[in-house]
Enzyme design. Structure first.
Site, PDB file in Angstrom:
ATOM      1  N   SER A   1       0.866  -1.177   0.000  1.00 10.31           N
ATOM      2  CA  SER A   1       0.000   0.000   0.000  1.00 10.31           C
ATOM      3  C   SER A   1       0.903   1.228   0.000  1.00 10.31           C
ATOM      4  O   SER A   1       1.673   1.424   0.940  1.00 10.31           O
ATOM      5  CB  SER A   1      -0.895  -0.033   1.243  1.00 10.31           C
TER       6      SER A   1
ATOM      7  N   LYS B   1      -1.151  -1.016  -4.395  1.00 16.87           N
ATOM      8  CA  LYS B   1      -2.331  -0.214  -4.044  1.00 16.87           C
ATOM      9  C   LYS B   1      -1.878   1.218  -3.849  1.00 16.87           C
ATOM     10  O   LYS B   1      -0.923   1.478  -3.122  1.00 16.87           O
ATOM     11  CB  LYS B   1      -2.943  -0.782  -2.756  1.00 16.87           C
TER      12      LYS B   1
ATOM     13  N   LYS C   1      -2.891   5.040  -2.656  1.00 16.79           N
ATOM     14  CA  LYS C   1      -3.851   5.870  -1.939  1.00 16.79           C
ATOM     15  C   LYS C   1      -4.221   7.030  -2.855  1.00 16.79           C
ATOM     16  O   LYS C   1      -3.337   7.623  -3.490  1.00 16.79           O
ATOM     17  CB  LYS C   1      -3.211   6.397  -0.652  1.00 16.79           C
TER      18      LYS C   1
ATOM     19  N   ASP D   1      -7.174   3.143  -3.239  1.00 16.55           N
ATOM     20  CA  ASP D   1      -7.921   3.217  -1.974  1.00 16.55           C
ATOM     21  C   ASP D   1      -8.142   4.682  -1.634  1.00 16.55           C
ATOM     22  O   ASP D   1      -7.184   5.434  -1.455  1.00 16.55           O
ATOM     23  CB  ASP D   1      -7.114   2.518  -0.862  1.00 16.55           C
TER      24      ASP D   1
ATOM     25  N   GLU E   1     -11.110   0.847  -3.626  1.00 13.06           N
ATOM     26  CA  GLU E   1     -11.422   0.586  -2.210  1.00 13.06           C
ATOM     27  C   GLU E   1     -12.030   1.819  -1.557  1.00 13.06           C
ATOM     28  O   GLU E   1     -11.505   2.921  -1.667  1.00 13.06           O
ATOM     29  CB  GLU E   1     -10.119   0.168  -1.506  1.00 13.06           C
TER      30      GLU E   1
ATOM     31  N   ASP F   1     -14.006  -1.299   2.842  1.00 17.58           N
ATOM     32  CA  ASP F   1     -13.111  -1.432   3.998  1.00 17.58           C
ATOM     33  C   ASP F   1     -13.870  -0.852   5.202  1.00 17.58           C
ATOM     34  O   ASP F   1     -14.615  -1.575   5.889  1.00 17.58           O
ATOM     35  CB  ASP F   1     -11.797  -0.673   3.683  1.00 17.58           C
TER      36      ASP F   1
ATOM     37  N   LYS G   1     -10.417  -6.719   7.659  1.00 17.36           N
ATOM     38  CA  LYS G   1      -9.368  -6.400   8.629  1.00 17.36           C
ATOM     39  C   LYS G   1      -9.857  -6.954   9.958  1.00 17.36           C
ATOM     40  O   LYS G   1     -10.827  -6.419  10.516  1.00 17.36           O
ATOM     41  CB  LYS G   1      -9.187  -4.887   8.765  1.00 17.36           C
TER      42      LYS G   1
ATOM     43  N   GLY H   1      -4.779  -4.152   6.123  1.00 17.21           N
ATOM     44  CA  GLY H   1      -3.866  -3.876   7.231  1.00 17.21           C
ATOM     45  C   GLY H   1      -4.092  -2.490   7.788  1.00 17.21           C
ATOM     46  O   GLY H   1      -4.753  -1.659   7.166  1.00 17.21           O
TER      47      GLY H   1
HETATM   48  O1  OSB Z   1      -7.332   1.952   4.432  1.00 17.66           O
HETATM   49  O2  OSB Z   1      -6.307   0.154   4.148  1.00 17.66           O
HETATM   50  C1  OSB Z   1      -6.377   1.249   4.687  1.00 17.66           C
HETATM   51  C2  OSB Z   1      -3.186   1.960   6.668  1.00 17.66           C
HETATM   52  C3  OSB Z   1      -3.721   2.597   7.761  1.00 17.66           C
HETATM   53  C4  OSB Z   1      -5.070   2.812   7.846  1.00 17.66           C
HETATM   54  C5  OSB Z   1      -5.903   2.391   6.819  1.00 17.66           C
HETATM   55  C6  OSB Z   1      -5.388   1.744   5.713  1.00 17.66           C
HETATM   56  C7  OSB Z   1      -3.997   1.573   5.623  1.00 17.66           C
HETATM   57  C8  OSB Z   1      -3.318   0.971   4.489  1.00 17.66           C
HETATM   58  C9  OSB Z   1      -2.005   0.322   4.772  1.00 17.66           C
HETATM   59  O3  OSB Z   1      -3.693   1.052   3.356  1.00 17.66           O
HETATM   60  C10 OSB Z   1      -2.096  -1.120   4.820  1.00 17.66           C
HETATM   61  C11 OSB Z   1      -1.020  -1.697   5.671  1.00 17.66           C
HETATM   62  O4  OSB Z   1       0.112  -1.757   5.266  1.00 17.66           O
HETATM   63  O5  OSB Z   1      -1.260  -2.089   6.810  1.00 17.66           O
HETATM   64 MG    MG Z   2      -8.535   0.881   3.082  1.00 18.31          MG
END
Ligand code: OSB
Ligand code: MG
Length: 362
Positions: A134, A160, A162, A187, A212, A237, A261, A289
Site C-alpha cells: 500500500s 495499491k 492511496k 484506496d 477501495e 473497507d 481487517k 492492514g
Molecule cells: O485503508 O487500508 C487502509 C493503513 C492505515 C489505515 C488504513 C489503511 C492503511 C493501508 C495500509 O492502506 C495497509 C497496511 O500496510 O497495513
Molecule cells: Mg482501506
C-alpha cells in the site's frame, strides 16, 4: 480457562518514511499492545487504533474500553472458548479494535494450549500468503514512480495507491503509462461523494483490480449506486464492521470485494464468519492492514490463510514501514512476494521485550 488480568502497553513506533492517506500524513505509529494473563498461560495481541481519522477508536478509547468494560466482564471467571468471550463482550457496542486486541491474545493462549499454530487452529489451509504493498500519497509523481519501482523489485504482487481529490486520475494515468500490466488498485479512504462520479468513470478505464472505499465510511447505499455505474469492482473497507454489515453490503450489491481487517470487525471469530458468508455468495476477499507491527500482522496472516482469501493482502514483512519490530524473528517475505506461515504452536513468534521497552511511551 480463567483470565486473571489484562494489561495494556502504549507503543509508538517511528515510520521509516511518512505514510499519507486522504485522512492525513503520519510519521509514527501509536498502537496498544495487549497482554492477557490466564491460569493457562499468557497471550498477546494488539489494537492498531489510528486516531479518529480512520474510525472513532483511539489509543485512549481502546485502553478505556479494555480496562473499564472488557476486563470487568471477562476476568476472574471461567471462559470456555473464543465464542464465550465474544458473547461476554457483546454488550459493548462497537469498539471492535479494543475487543479484538483481547480476542487476539486469547487465540494465542488457546493455540498454545492446543499445541497448534494459530492459522491451523483457525482452520487455515494455506502455507504461504501473497502480499501487496500500500503506497501512500507522495510529494510528486516522480517520487511515487520511484516507490512503485522499489516495491515491485522487492516482489510485492500488487500495488495499491492511496488516492484523494487532486491525486487521482492523473496519477493513475501516469502509473499505467509506466506499468501497463501490473495488478493495480486504489484506496480513497472515503474521500469522495457520489457527486464525484466522473472521477470514478475516468478511473474505470484503467483496468484496476478494485476501487477501495471511495465513499462515506459508514455508507452502503451510495456505494451500491456507484457500483452499478462502474465496471471496476468496489471493495469496502471502513463500511464493514460486522458479519451483519457484510451481509447487507452483499445483498445491496454495494461491493464485489471485501477487505477484511480482523481488528475492524472485532477479531478472528468474526473474520471466519464473514469469510464463510463471502465464500457462500462468491464475494472476493483479502486481508487489509492498519500499519500493524509484526505482532498484529501475525493475526492477519492467520486470517489470510483461510480458503476464500483469494487476492493479495495488505500484509507486509517487518521492515516495510518500520525500522524495527516488536517480534522475533521478524516477518520475512520471499522475492516472489509470499510470506511463509510458521508451523510452531501458538503465534510462532516471540515478543522482543527490548524493542517493546524501547517503543513504550509510558
Ligand atoms: O485503508 O487500508 C487502509 C493503513 C492505515 C489505515 C488504513 C489503511 C492503511 C493501508 C495500509 O492502506 C495497509 C497496511 O500496510 O497495513
Ligand atoms: Mg482501506
Amino acid at each position: 480457562m480463567r483470565i486473571d488480568r489484562i494489561e495494556c502497553i502504549a507503543l509508538s513506533l517511528p515510520l521509516k518514511r511518512f505514510f499519507e492517506t486522504s485522512f492525513g500524513r503520519f510519521f509514527e505509529r501509536e498502537i496498544v499492545l495487549v497482554k492477557v494473563f490466564t491460569n493457562e498461560g499468557t497471550g498477546i495481541g494488539e489494537c492498531p487504533v489510528f486516531g479518529p481519522f480512520y474510525s472513532y477508536e483511539t489509543l485512549e478509547t481502546a485502553r478505556h474500553i479494555i480496562h473499564d468494560y472488557i476486563a470487568p466482564a471477562v476476568t476472574q471467571q471461567e471462559i470456555s472458548g473464543i465464542e464465550d468471550y465474544i458473547d461476554k463482550v457483546s454488550f459493548i457496542r462497537g469498539h471492535n479494535m479494543a475487543k479484538s486486541g483481547v480476542e487476539f491474545a486469547l487465540w494465542d493462549v488457546f493455540a498454545q494450549k492446543a499445541g497448534l499454530a494459530l492459522h491451523k487452529l483457525l482452520g487455515g489451509v494455506k502455507s504461504k500468503i501473497p502480499c501487496g504493498i500500500s503506497i501512500g500519497v507522495q510529494n510528486s509523481i516522480e517520487e511515487l514512480l520511484e516507490e512503485i519501482k522499489k516495491n515491485l523489485e522487492l516482489g510485492y504482487q500488487r500495488v495499491k495507491l492511496k488516492i484523494q481529490p487532486g491525486w487521482d486520475i492523473k496519477v493513475v494515468e501516469q502509473v499505467r503509462g509506466s506499468y501497463e500490466n501490473i495488478p493495480l488498485m486504489v484506496d480513497a479512504n472515503s474521500a469522495y461523494t457520489l457527486a464525484d462520479i466522473e472521477v470514478f468513470k475516468a478511473l474505470d478505464k484503467f483496468g484496476l483490480m478494485m476501487i477501495e472505499q471511495p465513499l462515506g465510511h459508514e455508507d452502503l447505499y451510495f456505494h451500491s449506486q456507484l457500483q452499478r455505474q462502474l465496471e471496476t469492482p468496489i471493495c469496502l473497507d471502513e463500511s464493514i464492521h460486522s458479519p451483519e454489515t457484510a451481509e447487507a453490503a452483499i445483498k445491496m450489491d454495494s461491493c464485489r470485494i471485501i477487505n477484511i481487517k480482523p481488528p475492524r470487525i472485532g477479531g478472528l471469530f468474526h473474520t471466519v464468519k464473514i469469510h464463510d458468508l463471502c465464500l457462500h455468495h462468491g464475494i472476493d476477499i483479502w486481508c487489509g492492514g492498519m500499519l500493524e507491527t509484526g505482532l498484529g500482522r501475525v493475526f492477519n496472516l492467520a486470517a489470510a490463510s483461510l480458503e476464500a482469501f483469494n487476492l493479495p493482502n495488505d500484509i507486509m514483512p517487518s521492515g516495510a514501514y518500520f525500522a524495527g519490530d516488536i517480534i522475533s524473528p521478524g516477518i520475512a517475505m520471499d522475492k516472489d512476494g509470499y510470506i511463509r506461515l510458521l508451523d510452531k504452536p501458538g503465534l510462532g513468534y516471540e515478543l522482543d521485550f527490548e524493542m517493546v521497552r524501547k517503543y513504550a511511551t509510558e
